[in-house]
Design a protein around this motif. Structure first.
Motif, PDB file in Angstrom:
ATOM      1  N   ARG A  64      77.165  51.284 -64.657  1.00 21.01           N
ATOM      2  CA  ARG A  64      77.944  50.256 -63.966  1.00 21.01           C
ATOM      3  C   ARG A  64      77.003  49.343 -63.718  1.00 21.01           C
ATOM      4  NH1 ARG A  64      83.043  48.394 -63.371  1.00 21.01           N
ATOM      5  NH2 ARG A  64      83.354  47.105 -61.800  1.00 21.01           N
ATOM      6  N   ILE A  65      77.058  48.194 -64.275  1.00 23.16           N
ATOM      7  CA  ILE A  65      76.088  46.934 -64.173  1.00 23.16           C
ATOM      8  C   ILE A  65      76.700  45.890 -63.508  1.00 23.16           C
ATOM      9  CG2 ILE A  65      74.936  45.173 -65.609  1.00 23.16           C
ATOM     10  CD1 ILE A  65      74.595  48.329 -66.380  1.00 23.16           C
ATOM     11  N   GLU A  66      76.054  45.413 -62.276  1.00 28.50           N
ATOM     12  CA  GLU A  66      76.447  44.283 -61.280  1.00 28.50           C
ATOM     13  C   GLU A  66      75.222  43.167 -61.534  1.00 28.50           C
ATOM     14  OE1 GLU A  66      78.698  46.093 -57.864  1.00 28.50           O
ATOM     15  OE2 GLU A  66      77.116  47.583 -58.579  1.00 28.50           O
ATOM     16  N   GLY A  67      75.572  42.081 -61.218  1.00 24.46           N
ATOM     17  CA  GLY A  67      74.508  40.813 -61.191  1.00 24.46           C
ATOM     18  C   GLY A  67      74.206  40.506 -62.821  1.00 24.46           C
ATOM     19  N   GLU A  68      73.465  39.505 -62.968  1.00 21.99           N
ATOM     20  CA  GLU A  68      72.990  38.810 -63.890  1.00 21.99           C
ATOM     21  C   GLU A  68      71.819  39.666 -64.635  1.00 21.99           C
ATOM     22  OE1 GLU A  68      74.822  36.648 -65.385  1.00 21.99           O
ATOM     23  OE2 GLU A  68      76.060  36.671 -63.670  1.00 21.99           O
ATOM     24  N   ILE A  69      72.154  40.791 -65.561  1.00 25.18           N
ATOM     25  CA  ILE A  69      71.224  41.358 -66.242  1.00 25.18           C
ATOM     26  C   ILE A  69      71.535  41.358 -67.775  1.00 25.18           C
ATOM     27  CG2 ILE A  69      70.339  43.810 -66.941  1.00 25.18           C
ATOM     28  CD1 ILE A  69      71.272  44.611 -63.844  1.00 25.18           C
ATOM     29  N   PRO A  70      70.881  40.673 -68.416  1.00 23.21           N
ATOM     30  CA  PRO A  70      71.180  40.234 -70.013  1.00 23.21           C
ATOM     31  C   PRO A  70      71.156  41.689 -70.827  1.00 23.21           C
ATOM     32  CG  PRO A  70      68.887  39.740 -69.363  1.00 23.21           C
ATOM     33  CD  PRO A  70      69.276  40.162 -68.224  1.00 23.21           C
ATOM     34  N   LEU A  71      72.002  41.648 -71.756  1.00 23.29           N
ATOM     35  CA  LEU A  71      72.266  42.774 -72.417  1.00 23.29           C
ATOM     36  C   LEU A  71      71.879  42.574 -74.118  1.00 23.29           C
ATOM     37  CD1 LEU A  71      73.285  45.812 -72.797  1.00 23.29           C
ATOM     38  CD2 LEU A  71      75.500  44.794 -73.228  1.00 23.29           C
ATOM     39  N   PHE A  72      71.030  43.158 -74.626  1.00 18.94           N
ATOM     40  CA  PHE A  72      70.678  42.940 -76.062  1.00 18.94           C
ATOM     41  C   PHE A  72      70.886  44.010 -77.101  1.00 18.94           C
ATOM     42  CE2 PHE A  72      68.072  40.499 -72.939  1.00 18.94           C
ATOM     43  CZ  PHE A  72      67.951  39.098 -73.882  1.00 18.94           C
ATOM     44  N   ASP A  73      71.192  43.815 -78.166  1.00 22.67           N
ATOM     45  CA  ASP A  73      71.457  44.774 -79.240  1.00 22.67           C
ATOM     46  C   ASP A  73      70.130  45.201 -79.797  1.00 22.67           C
ATOM     47  OD1 ASP A  73      70.581  42.811 -81.231  1.00 22.67           O
ATOM     48  OD2 ASP A  73      72.752  42.490 -81.932  1.00 22.67           O
TER      49      ASP A  73
ATOM     50  N   ARG B  43      81.235  38.801 -63.496  1.00 19.47           N
ATOM     51  CA  ARG B  43      81.953  40.255 -62.918  1.00 19.47           C
ATOM     52  C   ARG B  43      81.281  41.407 -63.416  1.00 19.47           C
ATOM     53  NH1 ARG B  43      87.271  40.076 -66.596  1.00 19.47           N
ATOM     54  NH2 ARG B  43      85.835  41.220 -67.531  1.00 19.47           N
ATOM     55  N   PRO B  44      81.175  42.801 -62.853  1.00 17.70           N
ATOM     56  CA  PRO B  44      80.715  43.791 -63.079  1.00 17.70           C
ATOM     57  C   PRO B  44      81.133  44.318 -64.351  1.00 17.70           C
ATOM     58  CG  PRO B  44      81.451  44.068 -60.844  1.00 17.70           C
ATOM     59  CD  PRO B  44      82.024  42.667 -61.458  1.00 17.70           C
ATOM     60  N   TYR B  45      80.609  45.012 -64.981  1.00 20.25           N
ATOM     61  CA  TYR B  45      80.892  45.974 -66.536  1.00 20.25           C
ATOM     62  C   TYR B  45      80.486  47.011 -66.580  1.00 20.25           C
ATOM     63  CZ  TYR B  45      76.779  44.054 -68.638  1.00 20.25           C
ATOM     64  OH  TYR B  45      75.483  43.625 -68.865  1.00 20.25           O
ATOM     65  N   SER B  46      80.821  48.003 -67.425  1.00 23.95           N
ATOM     66  CA  SER B  46      80.298  49.512 -67.365  1.00 23.95           C
ATOM     67  C   SER B  46      79.843  49.706 -69.263  1.00 23.95           C
ATOM     68  CB  SER B  46      81.378  50.561 -67.180  1.00 23.95           C
ATOM     69  OG  SER B  46      81.775  50.263 -65.852  1.00 23.95           O
ATOM     70  N   LEU B  47      78.928  50.337 -69.189  1.00 24.36           N
ATOM     71  CA  LEU B  47      78.314  50.721 -70.369  1.00 24.36           C
ATOM     72  C   LEU B  47      78.699  52.118 -70.645  1.00 24.36           C
ATOM     73  CD1 LEU B  47      74.840  48.880 -70.432  1.00 24.36           C
ATOM     74  CD2 LEU B  47      76.941  48.206 -71.554  1.00 24.36           C
ATOM     75  N   CYS B  48      78.761  52.740 -71.889  1.00 27.76           N
ATOM     76  CA  CYS B  48      79.285  53.996 -72.326  1.00 27.76           C
ATOM     77  C   CYS B  48      77.986  54.751 -72.081  1.00 27.76           C
ATOM     78  CB  CYS B  48      79.981  53.966 -73.445  1.00 27.76           C
ATOM     79  SG  CYS B  48      80.109  55.520 -74.276  1.00 27.76           S
ATOM     80  N   ARG B  49      78.166  55.880 -71.672  1.00 31.43           N
ATOM     81  CA  ARG B  49      77.132  57.080 -71.908  1.00 31.43           C
ATOM     82  C   ARG B  49      77.553  58.218 -72.570  1.00 31.43           C
ATOM     83  NH1 ARG B  49      74.360  59.849 -67.079  1.00 31.43           N
ATOM     84  NH2 ARG B  49      76.469  60.125 -65.954  1.00 31.43           N
ATOM     85  N   CYS B  50      78.744  58.571 -72.864  1.00 34.47           N
ATOM     86  CA  CYS B  50      79.333  59.820 -73.656  1.00 34.47           C
ATOM     87  C   CYS B  50      79.156  59.388 -74.926  1.00 34.47           C
ATOM     88  CB  CYS B  50      80.501  59.955 -72.948  1.00 34.47           C
ATOM     89  SG  CYS B  50      81.923  59.091 -73.516  1.00 34.47           S
ATOM     90  N   GLY B  51      79.231  58.364 -75.491  1.00 37.33           N
ATOM     91  CA  GLY B  51      79.390  57.973 -77.246  1.00 37.33           C
ATOM     92  C   GLY B  51      80.688  58.204 -77.732  1.00 37.33           C
ATOM     93  N   ALA B  52      81.906  58.303 -76.754  1.00 35.74           N
ATOM     94  CA  ALA B  52      83.257  58.286 -77.260  1.00 35.74           C
ATOM     95  C   ALA B  52      83.894  57.139 -77.205  1.00 35.74           C
ATOM     96  CB  ALA B  52      83.894  59.346 -76.595  1.00 35.74           C
ATOM     97  N   SER B  53      83.425  56.216 -76.479  1.00 35.73           N
ATOM     98  CA  SER B  53      84.080  54.656 -76.454  1.00 35.73           C
ATOM     99  C   SER B  53      84.415  54.021 -77.670  1.00 35.73           C
ATOM    100  CB  SER B  53      83.532  53.791 -75.479  1.00 35.73           C
ATOM    101  OG  SER B  53      83.908  52.449 -75.304  1.00 35.73           O
TER     102      SER B  53
ATOM    103  N   PRO C  58      71.027  42.103 -58.892  1.00 37.48           N
ATOM    104  CA  PRO C  58      71.282  42.881 -60.037  1.00 37.48           C
ATOM    105  C   PRO C  58      71.014  44.491 -59.521  1.00 37.48           C
ATOM    106  CG  PRO C  58      69.870  41.196 -60.561  1.00 37.48           C
ATOM    107  CD  PRO C  58      70.052  41.135 -58.907  1.00 37.48           C
ATOM    108  N   ARG C  59      71.982  45.281 -60.077  1.00 38.58           N
ATOM    109  CA  ARG C  59      71.902  46.750 -59.947  1.00 38.58           C
ATOM    110  C   ARG C  59      72.696  47.533 -61.147  1.00 38.58           C
ATOM    111  NH1 ARG C  59      73.921  49.206 -54.245  1.00 38.58           N
ATOM    112  NH2 ARG C  59      73.995  51.118 -54.801  1.00 38.58           N
ATOM    113  N   ILE C  60      72.178  48.771 -61.387  1.00 37.73           N
ATOM    114  CA  ILE C  60      72.633  49.498 -62.417  1.00 37.73           C
ATOM    115  C   ILE C  60      73.105  50.901 -61.578  1.00 37.73           C
ATOM    116  CG2 ILE C  60      72.397  50.937 -64.656  1.00 37.73           C
ATOM    117  CD1 ILE C  60      70.510  48.649 -65.387  1.00 37.73           C
ATOM    118  N   THR C  61      74.146  51.291 -61.664  1.00 38.02           N
ATOM    119  CA  THR C  61      74.503  52.391 -61.066  1.00 38.02           C
ATOM    120  C   THR C  61      75.042  53.614 -62.051  1.00 38.02           C
ATOM    121  OG1 THR C  61      75.418  51.201 -59.139  1.00 38.02           O
ATOM    122  CG2 THR C  61      76.018  53.599 -59.217  1.00 38.02           C
ATOM    123  N   ILE C  62      74.392  54.523 -62.057  1.00 39.61           N
ATOM    124  CA  ILE C  62      74.761  55.876 -62.737  1.00 39.61           C
ATOM    125  C   ILE C  62      76.060  56.548 -62.220  1.00 39.61           C
ATOM    126  CG2 ILE C  62      73.969  58.087 -63.767  1.00 39.61           C
ATOM    127  CD1 ILE C  62      71.259  56.867 -63.576  1.00 39.61           C
TER     128      ILE C  62
END
Length: 71
Positions: free
Chosen positions: A15-24, A36-46, A4-8
Motif C-alpha cells: 500500500r503506497i501513501e503519499g507522493e512517492i514516484p514510481l518508475f518502470d 490517493r493511495p494505491y496498491s502494488l502487486c506482490r503476488c504476480g497474479a494481477s 510518504p509511507r509503504i505498508t506491506i
C-alpha cells in the motif's frame, strides 16, 4: 497529503501513501492515482501489474516475510 509511507499488507499488496514516484525498468515515470493511495502487486497474479487488482485472494498468495538472516 500524508507523510510518504509503504505498508506491506499481510498476504496482499504493498500500500503506497503519499507522493512517492514510481518508475518502470527503463526509468520512465509510471502514472499513479493523484492524491490517493494505491496498491502494488506482490503476488504476480494481477492483470493490472504493477498495480494490485485483488488477484492475490484467489491465488492463495503467501506473503509471509522471512526474518532477518543471522550473520
Amino acid at each position: 497529503m500524508s507523510e510518504p509511507r509503504i505498508t506491506i499488507r499481510e498476504n496482499g499488496s504493498l500500500r503506497i501513501e503519499g507522493e512517492i514516484p514510481l518508475f518502470d525498468p527503463e526509468g520512465n515515470l509510471v502514472p499513479t492515482p493523484e492524491g490517493r493511495p494505491y496498491s502494488l502487486c506482490r503476488c504476480g497474479a494481477s492483470n493490472r501489474r504493477p498495480f494490485c487488482d485483488g488477484s492475490h485472494k484467489a491465488s492463495h498468495f503467501d506473503g509471509t516475510l522471512a526474518g532477518p538472516e543471522a550473520d
